[in-house]
Design an enzyme around this catalytic site. Structure first.
Site, PDB file in Angstrom:
ATOM      1  N   CYS A 190       0.809  -1.226   0.000  1.00 52.14           N
ATOM      2  CA  CYS A 190       0.000   0.000   0.000  1.00 52.14           C
ATOM      3  C   CYS A 190       0.838   1.270   0.000  1.00 52.14           C
ATOM      4  O   CYS A 190       0.316   2.361  -0.194  1.00 52.14           O
ATOM      5  CB  CYS A 190      -0.937   0.002   1.194  1.00 52.14           C
ATOM      6  SG  CYS A 190      -1.875  -1.509   1.301  1.00 52.14           S
ATOM      7  N   ASN A 229     -10.223  -0.582   0.437  1.00 48.06           N
ATOM      8  CA  ASN A 229      -8.769  -0.397   0.391  1.00 48.06           C
ATOM      9  C   ASN A 229      -8.240  -0.959  -0.934  1.00 48.06           C
ATOM     10  O   ASN A 229      -8.232  -2.167  -1.129  1.00 48.06           O
ATOM     11  CB  ASN A 229      -8.159  -1.131   1.599  1.00 48.06           C
ATOM     12  CG  ASN A 229      -6.644  -1.105   1.615  1.00 48.06           C
ATOM     13  OD1 ASN A 229      -5.996  -0.767   0.630  1.00 48.06           O
ATOM     14  ND2 ASN A 229      -6.071  -1.481   2.738  1.00 48.06           N
ATOM     15  N   HIS A 278      -3.316   6.974   2.324  1.00 47.27           N
ATOM     16  CA  HIS A 278      -3.762   5.677   1.820  1.00 47.27           C
ATOM     17  C   HIS A 278      -5.127   5.366   2.448  1.00 47.27           C
ATOM     18  O   HIS A 278      -5.301   5.495   3.672  1.00 47.27           O
ATOM     19  CB  HIS A 278      -2.722   4.611   2.158  1.00 47.27           C
ATOM     20  CG  HIS A 278      -3.240   3.224   2.006  1.00 47.27           C
ATOM     21  ND1 HIS A 278      -3.924   2.816   0.877  1.00 47.27           N
ATOM     22  CD2 HIS A 278      -3.194   2.144   2.837  1.00 47.27           C
ATOM     23  CE1 HIS A 278      -4.265   1.549   1.024  1.00 47.27           C
ATOM     24  NE2 HIS A 278      -3.850   1.122   2.200  1.00 47.27           N
TER      25      HIS A 278
HETATM   26  N1  ACO Z   1     -17.982  -8.655  10.957  1.00 49.19           N
HETATM   27  C1  ACO Z   1     -18.380  -8.848  12.220  1.00 49.19           C
HETATM   28  N2  ACO Z   1     -17.543  -9.115  13.230  1.00 49.19           N
HETATM   29  C2  ACO Z   1     -16.239  -9.171  12.941  1.00 49.19           C
HETATM   30  C3  ACO Z   1     -15.736  -8.978  11.629  1.00 49.19           C
HETATM   31  C4  ACO Z   1     -16.669  -8.709  10.618  1.00 49.19           C
HETATM   32  N3  ACO Z   1     -16.306  -8.505   9.350  1.00 49.19           N
HETATM   33  N4  ACO Z   1     -14.394  -9.079  11.646  1.00 49.19           N
HETATM   34  C5  ACO Z   1     -14.042  -9.329  12.918  1.00 49.19           C
HETATM   35  N5  ACO Z   1     -15.152  -9.393  13.699  1.00 49.19           N
HETATM   36  C6  ACO Z   1     -15.242  -9.635  15.125  1.00 49.19           C
HETATM   37  C7  ACO Z   1     -14.023 -10.376  15.657  1.00 49.19           C
HETATM   38  O1  ACO Z   1     -14.184 -11.766  15.513  1.00 49.19           O
HETATM   39  C8  ACO Z   1     -14.028  -9.942  17.099  1.00 49.19           C
HETATM   40  O2  ACO Z   1     -14.982 -10.699  17.799  1.00 49.19           O
HETATM   41  P1  ACO Z   1     -14.697 -11.196  19.321  1.00 49.19           P
HETATM   42  O3  ACO Z   1     -14.530  -9.923  20.098  1.00 49.19           O
HETATM   43  O4  ACO Z   1     -15.897 -11.979  19.625  1.00 49.19           O
HETATM   44  O5  ACO Z   1     -13.426 -11.981  19.212  1.00 49.19           O
HETATM   45  C9  ACO Z   1     -14.538  -8.504  17.055  1.00 49.19           C
HETATM   46  O6  ACO Z   1     -15.245  -8.384  15.806  1.00 49.19           O
HETATM   47  C10 ACO Z   1     -13.439  -7.477  17.120  1.00 49.19           C
HETATM   48  O7  ACO Z   1     -12.401  -7.872  16.187  1.00 49.19           O
HETATM   49  P2  ACO Z   1     -11.137  -6.990  15.947  1.00 49.19           P
HETATM   50  O8  ACO Z   1     -10.294  -7.653  14.915  1.00 49.19           O
HETATM   51  O9  ACO Z   1     -10.510  -6.646  17.247  1.00 49.19           O
HETATM   52  O10 ACO Z   1     -11.833  -5.684  15.333  1.00 49.19           O
HETATM   53  P3  ACO Z   1     -11.199  -4.292  15.030  1.00 49.19           P
HETATM   54  O11 ACO Z   1     -11.983  -3.234  15.680  1.00 49.19           O
HETATM   55  O12 ACO Z   1      -9.708  -4.295  15.227  1.00 49.19           O
HETATM   56  O13 ACO Z   1     -11.481  -4.166  13.460  1.00 49.19           O
HETATM   57  C11 ACO Z   1     -10.285  -4.340  11.413  1.00 49.19           C
HETATM   58  C12 ACO Z   1     -10.910  -5.091  12.581  1.00 49.19           C
HETATM   59  C13 ACO Z   1     -11.389  -3.577  10.692  1.00 49.19           C
HETATM   60  C14 ACO Z   1      -9.631  -5.318  10.482  1.00 49.19           C
HETATM   61  C15 ACO Z   1      -9.261  -3.327  11.976  1.00 49.19           C
HETATM   62  O14 ACO Z   1      -8.371  -3.981  12.871  1.00 49.19           O
HETATM   63  C16 ACO Z   1      -8.464  -2.670  10.904  1.00 49.19           C
HETATM   64  O15 ACO Z   1      -8.987  -1.961  10.078  1.00 49.19           O
HETATM   65  N6  ACO Z   1      -7.148  -2.861  10.910  1.00 49.19           N
HETATM   66  C17 ACO Z   1      -6.274  -2.286   9.943  1.00 49.19           C
HETATM   67  C18 ACO Z   1      -6.321  -3.132   8.742  1.00 49.19           C
HETATM   68  C19 ACO Z   1      -5.757  -2.444   7.559  1.00 49.19           C
HETATM   69  O16 ACO Z   1      -5.989  -1.287   7.343  1.00 49.19           O
HETATM   70  N7  ACO Z   1      -5.025  -3.214   6.787  1.00 49.19           N
HETATM   71  C20 ACO Z   1      -4.487  -2.811   5.611  1.00 49.19           C
HETATM   72  C21 ACO Z   1      -3.466  -1.706   5.802  1.00 49.19           C
HETATM   73  S1  ACO Z   1      -2.099  -1.911   4.832  1.00 49.19           S
HETATM   74  C22 ACO Z   1      -2.683  -2.298   3.404  1.00 49.19           C
HETATM   75  O17 ACO Z   1      -3.493  -1.558   2.970  1.00 49.19           O
HETATM   76  C23 ACO Z   1      -2.298  -3.544   2.713  1.00 49.19           C
END
Ligand code: ACO
Length: 325
Positions: free
Chosen positions: A111, A282, A252
């Site tokens: 990215c 993304n 980004h």
């Molecule tokens: N729908 C519903 N529930 C979900 C989903 C979903 N799609 N995905 C995860 N959950 C659940 C999990 O299982 C977890 O449940 P639990 O508490 O019972 O275990 C709960 O939601 C919280 O999960 P987290 O992973 O802690 O959620 P978070 O608030 O961190 O959001 C996310 C997850 C959106 C992936 C976030 O961490 C994020 O955006 N991270 C950055 C990712 C990113 O930007 N990556 C790319 C950057 S670099 C590039 O672009 C290649």
């Protein structure tokens, strides 16, 4: 001499995958996705390859700039999802747009790819190697997503963006760029061209899980909200500028909460942080040039404005540059 962007273009595949569509594929829902990421829709390539989309974006950028294909000296393509290992996407683009005088090659920095391509273009122009460079980010990440993994499949989309960068008079701003390979495990996609993959596929008939994108979502989130404000501050310090001197911070487009958190940490009005991730998700190396193109075409970008572009992603890698429109 510095490099100035004199034209932009983008290509977005027409097929839309909404949050509601995704909720029929994995256990998720529109509200959760919008709250945690800001994404409502993403566009998915059907017949379109990374090269096809790159060439379409390039044609539109050339048209927008008034530069002819023969004037292009170099084509730099940032992509993590090329159709084939070689020939490069850059050479495919060259063929398609008939940039007969250009050299071309691909760069892979996930990215952060477009920001690194932009910085490379600046360095080439400053060194007097080239006068006119086409920088492109293009991705078909949908082909690398595990559509049964709700932690990643909700995030990504496909598309391409391009910018024509030309030698001109202007203020030279030093870039900032970093990588940390020790933290690379946070965001990984292993090769599908390896003999291990082929053997595993032959045995099971299934794509091995580790050849899809796997991500420590929380880890990447924390990396982004810490490193992006730092690197933006670094380029501003190098230039002797403050956040108040910048008209737009084009980050980004990974997650609305990341962008909001960066704005807060920089103590800067969120209105200076445009977003279009709601519609595209993304798109990795394509997200910054797609947003630049959107803003160029709808008139938000005005001559003389100062813009910070900042990318972050797998590697881990992150980079930022200041440019004058
Ligand atoms: N729908 C519903 N529930 C979900 C989903 C979903 N799609 N995905 C995860 N959950 C659940 C999990 O299982 C977890 O449940 P639990 O508490 O019972 O275990 C709960 O939601 C919280 O999960 P987290 O992973 O802690 O959620 P978070 O608030 O961190 O959001 C996310 C997850 C959106 C992936 C976030 O961490 C994020 O955006 N991270 C950055 C990712 C990113 O930007 N990556 C790319 C950057 S670099 C590039 O672009 C290649």
């Amino acid at each position: 001499m510095i490099g100035k962007i004199c034209g932009t273009g983008s290509y977005i595949p027409p097929k839309i995958l909404s949050n509601d569509d995704l909720s029929e594929m994995v256990e998720t829902n529109d509200e959760w996705i919008r709250e945690r990421t800001g994404v409502r829709n993403r566009h998915i390539a059907e017949h379109e390859t990374a090269s096809f989309m790159a060439a379409e974006a390039a044609k539109r950028a050339l048209e927008n700039s008034g530069v002819s294909p023969e004037e292009i000296d170099l084509i730099l393509v940032a992509s993590s999802s090329p159709d084939v290992i070689f020939p490069s996407v850059a050479c495919e683009v060259q063929k398609e747009i008939q940039a007969v005088n250009a050299a071309g090659y691909d760069m892979q920095a996930a990215c952060t790819g477009f920001v690194f391509a932009y910085q490379s273009a600046q360095a080439y122009i400053a060194a007097g190697f080239y006068k006119t460079i086409l920088a492109i980010g293009t991705e078909t990440l949908s082909s690398m997503v595990d559509w049964s993994d709700r932690g990643t499949c909700i995030l990504f989309g496909d598309g391409a963006g391009a910018a024509v960068i030309r030698a001109a008079e202007g203020t030279a701003y030093l870039p900032a760029a970093h990588s940390d390979g020790c933290r690379g495990d946070a965001l990984v996609c292993r090769s599908r061209f390896s003999s291990e993959f082929v053997e595993a596929f032959k045995k099971t008939g299934e794509t091995p899980k580790d050849t899809y994108i796997s991500m420590d979502g929380r880890g990447v989130f924390q990396f982004a909200v810490k490193s992006v404000p730092q690197i933006v501050t670094e380029v501003l310090d190098k230039a002797g500028l403050g956040t108040e001197d910048i008209d737009w911070f084009i980050l980004h487009q990974a997650n609305k909460r990341i962008v909001e958190s960066v704005a807060k940490r920089l103590k800067t009005d969120i209105g200076k942080f445009p977003m279009n991730l709601q519609e595209y998700g993304n798109t990795s190396s394509a997200s910054i040039p797609i947003l630049l193109d959107e803003m160029n075409r709808d008139g938000r970008l005005e001559k003389g404005q100062k813009i910070v572009i900042a990318g972050f992603g797998a590697g881990l890698s992150w980079g930022a540059s200041i440019l004058e429109w």
